[in-house]
Design an enzyme around this catalytic site. Structure first.
Site, short mmCIF file in Angstrom:
data_model
loop_
_atom_site.label_atom_id
_atom_site.label_comp_id
_atom_site.label_asym_id
_atom_site.label_seq_id
_atom_site.Cartn_x
_atom_site.Cartn_y
_atom_site.Cartn_z
CG HIS A 138 -1.31 -1.23 1.47
ND1 HIS A 138 -2.50 -0.98 1.18
CD2 HIS A 138 -1.49 -2.29 2.49
CE1 HIS A 138 -3.07 -2.36 1.56
NE2 HIS A 138 -2.08 -3.08 2.12
C1 BDR Z 1 -2.51 0.22 5.92
O1 BDR Z 1 -2.60 -0.28 6.83
C2 BDR Z 1 -0.97 -0.25 7.41
O2 BDR Z 1 -1.14 -1.21 8.99
C3 BDR Z 1 -0.59 -0.55 6.34
O3 BDR Z 1 0.80 -0.01 6.73
C4 BDR Z 1 -1.28 -0.10 5.19
O4 BDR Z 1 -0.98 1.82 5.20
C5 BDR Z 1 -3.14 -0.45 5.13
O5 BDR Z 1 -4.98 -0.38 5.43
#
Ligand code: BDR
Ligand code: CA
Length: 320
Positions: free
Chosen positions: A250
């Site tokens: 992400h």
């Molecule tokens: C997001 O939540 C965090 O756990 C990850 O690093 C990312 O930023 C994804 O839902």
């Protein structure tokens, strides 16, 4: 050479934040000015250690790291606990990254003070890129009413229009501190790019691409193989992706979108965050059809180009 994109990352450093940090620190068109940390993927002490460790690994220990807030702004804790399971006896919740652990400490200035002072005195545009719960950003807005006005561009990883991950309604970063997130979307930041799960789940990295990253032989390439393999294993066990043996990374997509904006496809919308409701707590309400009649406050990425994203990782991590 055209001017580099200056950026401050605000991270809850787990595996995808780590790839984002490496991409921002090593991309020739990016100047990573500083990193601030927040609770999220792990407790604040661990996200801070992970951040410092990643910068050590890639030989960028001069980039300052400022520790931020360790719990949600209004609530005492996240709506419920978040546990990961790993087969490591020493680290059963996968709190730490699988790289040598730093012995360094973060800078003495706390994250929120650092953010306010950096933007107060900035002479060049610095993009602010929060990729964890929005607690530090909301605190900066609360302490300094001009903060939103000073930030020229805000790129947020969070939320989901059609794709949730934490509950049936919500994505983790927004769900972890919904009150903070709501206040950030209401704060009047003038240039907001929201990169939600809808886009990050289109930019999947496969096991074969992971192996190619590892084969680059650089510290960043090898670490990315390790981190993304861990992600693929957990997605395979818990939530199968459209492409077998793949995972979203992400936070790194935000860095890619900073340098190559058309790597994501966006729609201008009003975004609000639900702060009540047992079923909908933390939902990003993305008004794709202008039903609220509210002025749009964000460009929302609803699609992404996976090939270009992976090509960028390979190119940047191949260099050092
Ligand atoms: C997001 O939540 C965090 O756990 C990850 O690093 C990312 O930023 C994804 O839902
Ligand atoms: Ca994150």
């Amino acid at each position: 050479m055209t001017q580099k994109h200056q950026v401050i990352l605000d991270c809850d450093t787990g595996t995808d934040d780590a790839v984002a940090i490496m991409l921002a620190a090593l991309h020739p068109k990016v100047d990573l000015v500083g990193v601030t940390t927040v609770f999220g993927n792990a407790p604040l002490s661990a996200t801070t250690i992970n951040t410092l460790s990643v910068l050590d690994l890639i030989g960028r220990p001069e980039i300052p790291v400022h520790a931020g807030i360790s719990r949600p702004l209004v609530r005492k804790a996240m709506p419920s606990e978040r546990f990961f399971k790993t087969d490591s006896v020493a680290d059963p919740h996968g709190t730490y990254l699988d790289i040598p652990r730093t012995s360094r400490e973060p800078a003495s200035t706390k994250a929120v003070d650092y953010l306010i002072e950096t933007y107060r005195s900035a002479t060049q545009p610095i993009t602010l890129m929060p990729v964890g719960p929005l607690t530090n950003i909301a605190a900066a807005v609360a302490l300094e009413p001009r903060f939103a006005e000073w930030v020229p561009q805000l790129i947020i990883m969070g939320g989901g229009h059609e794709v949730p991950n934490m509950t049936a309604s919500a994505e983790f970063n927004i769900w972890a501190d919904p009150d903070a997130a709501a206040s950030v979307f209401e704060a009047g930041f003038r240039n907001v790019l929201l990169v939600p799960l809808d886009a990050t789940h289109k930019a999947l990295v496969t096991d074969k691409q992971c192996a190619a990253l590892g084969a680059l032989g650089t510290p960043a390439g090898k670490a990315t193989e390790t981190f993304v393999t861990r992600r693929i294993n957990s997605y395979e066990a818990m939530q199968k992706m459209d492409i077998p043996n793949s995972a979203p990374v992400h936070d790194a997509l935000c860095v890619a979108a900073l340098v190559e904006p058309d790597i994501v496809t966006t729609k201008r919308c009003h975004v609000a965050v639900e702060t009540a409701g047992a079923l909908t707590l933390g939902r990003t309400v993305v008004d794709t059809h202008q039903r609220s009649r509210l002025e749009p406050n964000a460009d929302v990425a609803l699609d992404a180009n996976a090939d270009r994203f992976v090509a960028m990782l390979l190119e940047v991590f191949g260099q050092r």
